[in-house]
Motif scaffolding. Structure first.
Motif, PDB file in Angstrom:
ATOM      1  N   GLN A  26       0.988  -1.218   0.004  1.00 34.67           N
ATOM      2  CA  GLN A  26      -0.084  -0.080  -0.077  1.00 34.67           C
ATOM      3  C   GLN A  26       0.897   1.073  -0.023  1.00 34.67           C
ATOM      4  OE1 GLN A  26      -2.459   2.162  -0.830  1.00 34.67           O
ATOM      5  NE2 GLN A  26      -3.915   0.421  -0.072  1.00 34.67           N
ATOM      6  N   ASN A  27       1.559   1.527  -1.149  1.00 31.73           N
ATOM      7  CA  ASN A  27       2.264   2.677  -1.347  1.00 31.73           C
ATOM      8  C   ASN A  27       1.539   3.887  -2.055  1.00 31.73           C
ATOM      9  OD1 ASN A  27       4.350   1.662  -0.108  1.00 31.73           O
ATOM     10  ND2 ASN A  27       4.729   0.391  -1.705  1.00 31.73           N
ATOM     11  N   ILE A  28       1.331   4.805  -1.486  1.00 32.93           N
ATOM     12  CA  ILE A  28       0.689   6.010  -2.434  1.00 32.93           C
ATOM     13  C   ILE A  28       1.419   7.108  -2.508  1.00 32.93           C
ATOM     14  CG2 ILE A  28      -1.093   7.895  -2.348  1.00 32.93           C
ATOM     15  CD1 ILE A  28      -2.870   5.858  -0.585  1.00 32.93           C
ATOM     16  N   TYR A  29       1.777   7.462  -3.800  1.00 31.39           N
ATOM     17  CA  TYR A  29       2.934   8.343  -4.166  1.00 31.39           C
ATOM     18  C   TYR A  29       2.177   9.754  -4.595  1.00 31.39           C
ATOM     19  CZ  TYR A  29       6.192   4.417  -4.071  1.00 31.39           C
ATOM     20  OH  TYR A  29       7.002   3.380  -3.812  1.00 31.39           O
ATOM     21  N   HIS A  30       2.544  10.805  -4.128  1.00 32.60           N
ATOM     22  CA  HIS A  30       2.408  12.207  -4.549  1.00 32.60           C
ATOM     23  C   HIS A  30       3.652  12.663  -5.487  1.00 32.60           C
ATOM     24  CE1 HIS A  30       1.531  16.562  -3.729  1.00 32.60           C
ATOM     25  NE2 HIS A  30       1.362  16.279  -4.781  1.00 32.60           N
ATOM     26  N   VAL A  31       3.387  12.490  -6.946  1.00 34.93           N
ATOM     27  CA  VAL A  31       4.450  13.019  -7.653  1.00 34.93           C
ATOM     28  C   VAL A  31       4.161  14.312  -8.244  1.00 34.93           C
ATOM     29  CG1 VAL A  31       5.659  12.005  -9.821  1.00 34.93           C
ATOM     30  CG2 VAL A  31       4.744  10.414  -8.183  1.00 34.93           C
ATOM     31  N   VAL A  32       5.102  14.878  -8.615  1.00 37.90           N
ATOM     32  CA  VAL A  32       5.090  16.235  -9.045  1.00 37.90           C
ATOM     33  C   VAL A  32       6.235  16.360 -10.029  1.00 37.90           C
ATOM     34  CG1 VAL A  32       4.917  18.918  -8.846  1.00 37.90           C
ATOM     35  CG2 VAL A  32       4.398  17.297  -6.697  1.00 37.90           C
ATOM     36  N   ALA A 120       8.823  13.347  -5.525  1.00 36.47           N
ATOM     37  CA  ALA A 120       7.760  12.221  -4.916  1.00 36.47           C
ATOM     38  C   ALA A 120       7.807  12.058  -3.601  1.00 36.47           C
ATOM     39  CB  ALA A 120       8.102  10.900  -5.593  1.00 36.47           C
ATOM     40  N   PHE A 121       6.559  11.923  -3.044  1.00 40.52           N
ATOM     41  CA  PHE A 121       6.530  11.712  -1.561  1.00 40.52           C
ATOM     42  C   PHE A 121       5.599  10.854  -1.397  1.00 40.52           C
ATOM     43  CE2 PHE A 121       6.679  16.013  -2.876  1.00 40.52           C
ATOM     44  CZ  PHE A 121       7.936  16.503  -2.397  1.00 40.52           C
ATOM     45  N   SER A 122       5.843   9.848  -0.327  1.00 39.01           N
ATOM     46  CA  SER A 122       5.085   8.636   0.017  1.00 39.01           C
ATOM     47  C   SER A 122       4.146   9.246   0.967  1.00 39.01           C
ATOM     48  CB  SER A 122       5.856   7.605   0.632  1.00 39.01           C
ATOM     49  OG  SER A 122       6.629   7.878   1.654  1.00 39.01           O
ATOM     50  N   HIS A 123       2.748   8.626   0.868  1.00 38.84           N
ATOM     51  CA  HIS A 123       1.598   8.834   1.700  1.00 38.84           C
ATOM     52  C   HIS A 123       0.919   7.685   2.154  1.00 38.84           C
ATOM     53  CE1 HIS A 123       1.193  13.364   1.307  1.00 38.84           C
ATOM     54  NE2 HIS A 123       1.875  13.005   0.075  1.00 38.84           N
ATOM     55  N   HIS A 142      -2.662  27.826  -6.242  1.00 35.84           N
ATOM     56  CA  HIS A 142      -1.526  28.860  -7.193  1.00 35.84           C
ATOM     57  C   HIS A 142      -2.135  30.175  -7.292  1.00 35.84           C
ATOM     58  CE1 HIS A 142       1.586  25.832  -7.212  1.00 35.84           C
ATOM     59  NE2 HIS A 142       0.800  24.987  -7.541  1.00 35.84           N
ATOM     60  N   GLU A 143      -3.332  30.639  -6.990  1.00 37.55           N
ATOM     61  CA  GLU A 143      -3.593  31.806  -6.975  1.00 37.55           C
ATOM     62  C   GLU A 143      -2.939  32.791  -6.010  1.00 37.55           C
ATOM     63  OE1 GLU A 143      -7.884  32.116  -6.449  1.00 37.55           O
ATOM     64  OE2 GLU A 143      -8.205  31.265  -8.230  1.00 37.55           O
ATOM     65  N   LYS A 144      -2.323  32.099  -4.918  1.00 35.52           N
ATOM     66  CA  LYS A 144      -1.529  32.609  -4.019  1.00 35.52           C
ATOM     67  C   LYS A 144      -0.146  32.295  -3.711  1.00 35.52           C
ATOM     68  CE  LYS A 144      -5.583  32.809  -0.735  1.00 35.52           C
ATOM     69  NZ  LYS A 144      -6.260  32.495   0.177  1.00 35.52           N
ATOM     70  N   HIS A 145       0.266  31.112  -4.300  1.00 36.34           N
ATOM     71  CA  HIS A 145       1.678  30.480  -4.262  1.00 36.34           C
ATOM     72  C   HIS A 145       2.200  29.915  -5.481  1.00 36.34           C
ATOM     73  CE1 HIS A 145       0.949  30.112   0.116  1.00 36.34           C
ATOM     74  NE2 HIS A 145      -0.183  29.540  -0.146  1.00 36.34           N
ATOM     75  N   THR A 146       3.470  30.264  -5.784  1.00 31.45           N
ATOM     76  CA  THR A 146       4.377  29.837  -6.971  1.00 31.45           C
ATOM     77  C   THR A 146       4.643  28.496  -6.662  1.00 31.45           C
ATOM     78  OG1 THR A 146       6.346  30.412  -6.090  1.00 31.45           O
ATOM     79  CG2 THR A 146       5.148  32.112  -7.154  1.00 31.45           C
ATOM     80  N   PHE A 147       4.977  27.784  -8.022  1.00 28.70           N
ATOM     81  CA  PHE A 147       5.365  26.500  -7.950  1.00 28.70           C
ATOM     82  C   PHE A 147       6.648  26.309  -7.364  1.00 28.70           C
ATOM     83  CE2 PHE A 147       8.207  23.366  -9.975  1.00 28.70           C
ATOM     84  CZ  PHE A 147       7.356  22.190  -9.777  1.00 28.70           C
ATOM     85  N   GLU A 148       7.552  27.144  -7.363  1.00 27.58           N
ATOM     86  CA  GLU A 148       8.745  27.194  -6.504  1.00 27.58           C
ATOM     87  C   GLU A 148       8.273  26.943  -4.805  1.00 27.58           C
ATOM     88  OE1 GLU A 148       8.326  29.230  -8.976  1.00 27.58           O
ATOM     89  OE2 GLU A 148       9.723  28.752 -10.290  1.00 27.58           O
ATOM     90  N   GLU A 149       7.454  28.060  -4.623  1.00 33.01           N
ATOM     91  CA  GLU A 149       7.133  27.855  -2.946  1.00 33.01           C
ATOM     92  C   GLU A 149       6.448  26.571  -2.686  1.00 33.01           C
ATOM     93  OE1 GLU A 149       6.180  32.740  -2.574  1.00 33.01           O
ATOM     94  OE2 GLU A 149       4.443  31.289  -3.217  1.00 33.01           O
ATOM     95  N   GLU A 150       5.619  26.017  -3.686  1.00 36.04           N
ATOM     96  CA  GLU A 150       4.870  24.918  -3.425  1.00 36.04           C
ATOM     97  C   GLU A 150       5.942  23.900  -3.154  1.00 36.04           C
ATOM     98  OE1 GLU A 150       1.239  22.137  -5.154  1.00 36.04           O
ATOM     99  OE2 GLU A 150       2.627  23.425  -6.545  1.00 36.04           O
ATOM    100  N   ILE A 151       6.898  23.654  -4.119  1.00 37.26           N
ATOM    101  CA  ILE A 151       8.021  22.428  -3.849  1.00 37.26           C
ATOM    102  C   ILE A 151       8.741  22.701  -2.800  1.00 37.26           C
ATOM    103  CG2 ILE A 151      10.187  21.759  -4.930  1.00 37.26           C
ATOM    104  CD1 ILE A 151       7.652  20.662  -6.345  1.00 37.26           C
ATOM    105  N   GLN A 153       7.744  24.024   0.054  1.00 37.68           N
ATOM    106  CA  GLN A 153       6.914  23.687   1.107  1.00 37.68           C
ATOM    107  C   GLN A 153       6.653  22.121   1.465  1.00 37.68           C
ATOM    108  OE1 GLN A 153       2.870  25.640   0.590  1.00 37.68           O
ATOM    109  NE2 GLN A 153       3.822  27.615   1.040  1.00 37.68           N
ATOM    110  N   LEU A 154       6.545  21.494  -0.041  1.00 47.07           N
ATOM    111  CA  LEU A 154       6.349  19.973   0.059  1.00 47.07           C
ATOM    112  C   LEU A 154       7.701  19.289   0.770  1.00 47.07           C
ATOM    113  CD1 LEU A 154       4.597  19.581  -3.053  1.00 47.07           C
ATOM    114  CD2 LEU A 154       3.279  18.952  -0.965  1.00 47.07           C
ATOM    115  N   LYS A 155       8.767  19.992   0.186  1.00 49.55           N
ATOM    116  CA  LYS A 155      10.083  19.155   0.432  1.00 49.55           C
ATOM    117  C   LYS A 155      10.076  19.347   2.161  1.00 49.55           C
ATOM    118  CE  LYS A 155      13.673  20.514  -1.928  1.00 49.55           C
ATOM    119  NZ  LYS A 155      14.698  21.198  -2.418  1.00 49.55           N
ATOM    120  N   GLN A 156       9.692  20.682   2.640  1.00 45.29           N
ATOM    121  CA  GLN A 156       9.993  20.774   4.123  1.00 45.29           C
ATOM    122  C   GLN A 156       9.098  19.789   5.000  1.00 45.29           C
ATOM    123  OE1 GLN A 156       9.203  25.045   4.562  1.00 45.29           O
ATOM    124  NE2 GLN A 156      11.549  25.400   4.081  1.00 45.29           N
ATOM    125  N   LEU A 157       7.696  19.709   4.446  1.00 44.48           N
ATOM    126  CA  LEU A 157       6.660  18.946   5.098  1.00 44.48           C
ATOM    127  C   LEU A 157       7.254  17.430   5.096  1.00 44.48           C
ATOM    128  CD1 LEU A 157       3.770  18.763   6.141  1.00 44.48           C
ATOM    129  CD2 LEU A 157       3.152  18.281   3.733  1.00 44.48           C
TER     130      LEU A 157
END
Length: 161
Positions: A26-32, A120-123, A142-151, A153-157
Motif C-alpha cells: 500500500q504505497n501511495i505516491y504524490h508525484v510532481v 515524489a512523496f509517499s503517503h 496557485h492563486e496565492k503560491h508559485t510552483f517554487e514555493e509549493e515545492i 513547502q512540500l520538501k519541508q513537510l
C-alpha cells in the motif's frame, strides 16, 4: 521450515516459497513534475485529454491513479504502483509517453517537454483523502503560491532540505 525441504535443493525451496508467497503493498505516491523551464504550456482546454491519457497509461500497467491535476506549468499525481514497477521508471515512462502524445497530437503547440527530474512523496492510506483534496485544489492554491514555493513547502513537510 518444513523438514521435507531441509534436504532438497535450492530450486525446490524456491518453488515452495514462491507458491506460498503473497505480496501486499500500500504505497501511495504524490508525484510532481514541471514543464521544461516551468513554461506555462499546458493550457486548460487540453488538460482533460492529457489527464485521461495518463490515467489510461497507468491503468494499462495495473497501477492506480487516484487523482491528477495541475496548472499550466506542472502536474500532480496521486498514485499507487504495482510492486515490481520502480517509481523512477514509471515517472520516466509517463514523461516520455506524454511528450510523444502531446507532440503527435499537437495538443499543446508550445509544449517543449518536461523538466528533468521530479518530486515524489509517499503517503499512508489514511492520508489519501487529504492528498486527493490537495491535488484537486491546485488552481486555488496557485492563486496565492508559485510552483517554487509549493515545492519548497512540500520538501519541508516531508523532511527534505
Amino acid at each position: 521450515m518444513n523438514k521435507e525441504f531441509k534436504q532438497g535443493n535450492f530450486l525446490d525451496f524456491f518453488i515452495f516459497v514462491k507458491k506460498g508467497m503473497s505480496v501486499y503493498t500500500q504505497n501511495i505516491y504524490h508525484v510532481v513534475f514541471s514543464t521544461f523551464s516551468q513554461e506555462e504550456t499546458i493550457k486548460t482546454n487540453g488538460q482533460k485529454v492529457l489527464f485521461k491519457y495518463i490515467w489510461e497509461l497507468l491503468k494499462n500497467k495495473n497501477c492506480e491513479l487516484y487523482r491528477i491535476n495541475g496548472t499550466a506549468n506542472h502536474l500532480h499525481l496521486a498514485m499507487s504502483l504495482q510492486p515490481l514497477i520502480a517509481l523512477n521508471s514509471m515517472v520516466k515512462d509517463i514523461q516520455q509517453s506524454t511528450t510523444e502524445f502531446i507532440t503527435e497530437s499537437h495538443l499543446f503547440p508550445d509544449f517543449a517537454g518536461w523538466q528533468e527530474g521530479y518530486a515524489a512523496f509517499s503517503h499512508s492510506y489514511k492520508e489519501k483523502a487529504e492528498l486527493v483534496n490537495y491535488i484537486k485544489s491546485q488552481e486555488a492554491f496557485h492563486e496565492k503560491h508559485t510552483f517554487e514555493e509549493e515545492i519548497t513547502q512540500l520538501k519541508q513537510l516531508h523532511g527534505l532540505n
